[in-house]
Design an enzyme around this catalytic site. Sequence first.
Site, short mmCIF file in Angstrom:
data_model
loop_
_atom_site.label_atom_id
_atom_site.label_comp_id
_atom_site.label_asym_id
_atom_site.label_seq_id
_atom_site.Cartn_x
_atom_site.Cartn_y
_atom_site.Cartn_z
N HIS A 1 -2.94 -36.59 -4.64
CA HIS A 1 -1.68 -37.14 -5.19
C HIS A 1 -0.56 -36.12 -4.99
O HIS A 1 -0.32 -35.25 -5.83
CB HIS A 1 -1.85 -37.46 -6.68
CG HIS A 1 -0.79 -38.38 -7.21
ND1 HIS A 1 -1.05 -39.65 -7.67
CD2 HIS A 1 0.55 -38.21 -7.36
CE1 HIS A 1 0.07 -40.22 -8.08
NE2 HIS A 1 1.07 -39.35 -7.90
N HIS B 1 3.51 -36.16 -3.38
CA HIS B 1 4.63 -36.90 -2.80
C HIS B 1 5.39 -36.03 -1.81
O HIS B 1 5.78 -34.90 -2.13
CB HIS B 1 5.58 -37.35 -3.91
CG HIS B 1 5.03 -38.43 -4.78
ND1 HIS B 1 5.20 -39.77 -4.51
CD2 HIS B 1 4.29 -38.37 -5.92
CE1 HIS B 1 4.60 -40.49 -5.45
NE2 HIS B 1 4.04 -39.66 -6.32
N ASP C 1 8.53 -36.34 -0.58
CA ASP C 1 9.92 -36.01 -0.89
C ASP C 1 10.06 -35.06 -2.08
O ASP C 1 11.08 -34.42 -2.25
CB ASP C 1 10.77 -37.27 -1.11
CG ASP C 1 10.13 -38.28 -2.03
OD1 ASP C 1 8.98 -38.07 -2.46
OD2 ASP C 1 10.76 -39.32 -2.33
N GLY D 1 7.54 -45.12 -8.54
CA GLY D 1 8.84 -45.31 -9.16
C GLY D 1 8.71 -45.54 -10.65
O GLY D 1 7.63 -45.42 -11.23
N HIS E 1 -0.19 -45.83 -9.10
CA HIS E 1 0.39 -45.15 -10.25
C HIS E 1 0.25 -46.09 -11.44
O HIS E 1 0.73 -47.22 -11.39
CB HIS E 1 1.88 -44.90 -10.04
CG HIS E 1 2.23 -43.73 -9.19
ND1 HIS E 1 2.11 -43.74 -7.83
CD2 HIS E 1 2.74 -42.50 -9.52
CE1 HIS E 1 2.52 -42.57 -7.34
NE2 HIS E 1 2.91 -41.80 -8.36
N GLU F 1 1.39 -43.61 -16.27
CA GLU F 1 2.08 -42.31 -16.17
C GLU F 1 2.94 -42.08 -17.40
O GLU F 1 3.16 -40.95 -17.80
CB GLU F 1 2.94 -42.26 -14.90
CG GLU F 1 3.60 -40.92 -14.65
CD GLU F 1 4.35 -40.85 -13.33
OE1 GLU F 1 4.87 -39.76 -13.03
OE2 GLU F 1 4.42 -41.87 -12.61
#
Length: 340
Positions: free
Chosen positions: A18, A20, A22, A174, A202, A205
């Site tokens: 996991h 990301h 960006d 998101g 996801h 969270e």
Amino acid sequence: MPMLTRAEIQRFPKAELHCHLDGSIRPHTLREIARGQGEMVHFNLMELTQKMVVSDDAKDLADYLRPFDFVLQYLQTEVALERAAYDVMEQAYQDGVKYIEIRFAPTLSTKKGLTIAQTINAVVKGIARAEATYDIYGNLLVCGMRTDQEAEVAKVFAESKDVNEKLVGVDLAGPEQVGFVDMYKAAFPMIVDGQKVRLTLHAGECGCADNVLAAIQAGSERIGHGIAAMGNETIEKAMLEKGICIEGCPTSNVQTHALPNHAAYPFQRWLKQGQALCINTNNRTASDTTLTEEYFQMAHHNDMTKEQLRQCNLNAINHSFANESIKTEVADLITNFERE
């Protein structure tokens, strides 16, 4: 037994599921990318880092996500995406990671005309270039955005299908709201076909425990974060019975205030229940962390032993979406490393 040191954890062969793209580019690399585009000429690294790292006074998940808008404006070309992916792979190698799955949302890099396929192939090119340079394997997960409509997410998944063999899974990312799984359930069959491309979501969270159960029922093989399920015996039992792997991200859970501190992370609870748990960075730069640091926090605050470090990383590689030869190679490394 003495606590594991950062040096010991860094040397240990690790797997990460996991991370990301960006949220994990180093500031100096983003500055290189931006300057290549004629931007950010006068930014110094301190100013840039402040824009890329989560603020100490972030209130929640939405606040946590704010730095990403700044980064994404520079990830709109194939050159930028390739360089970013290479950078994250290089960091992971330096962190002692042997296998990593990098995830990104293609639609967020199509603002200047790139197609979904072009964004995917650019990221894969960066991953492959790093594999040729360093002793590490990488694969790609594509994220649909929960800020988009179901039809848009389905289109992304459909256009991602068969683009590249290194695309091994899909996700939704998101801001999280209760009931999001049902809103997007019809999009999943667009790409998940015969287990060639697999599903991780996801879920949980923030304080949305029911989303974890809904994700499992929708066919998700792993759960990103899942922290809202902590202490919910019904959901924990469902994860255990289905063999679901939790992609734990402790530091970001503290930063989003899903947890008060690292000591509150249910590390021992879940492992002692037999839950498949692995630890991850989520966002190396945004969370100002490494995988070594994440595991060190578990050793420091949660009494993680060396064998638990081994078990978590075996969980990661065994629940990864890698091919069997990579799984076997990395699992053997983890199993046999400094076996006492």
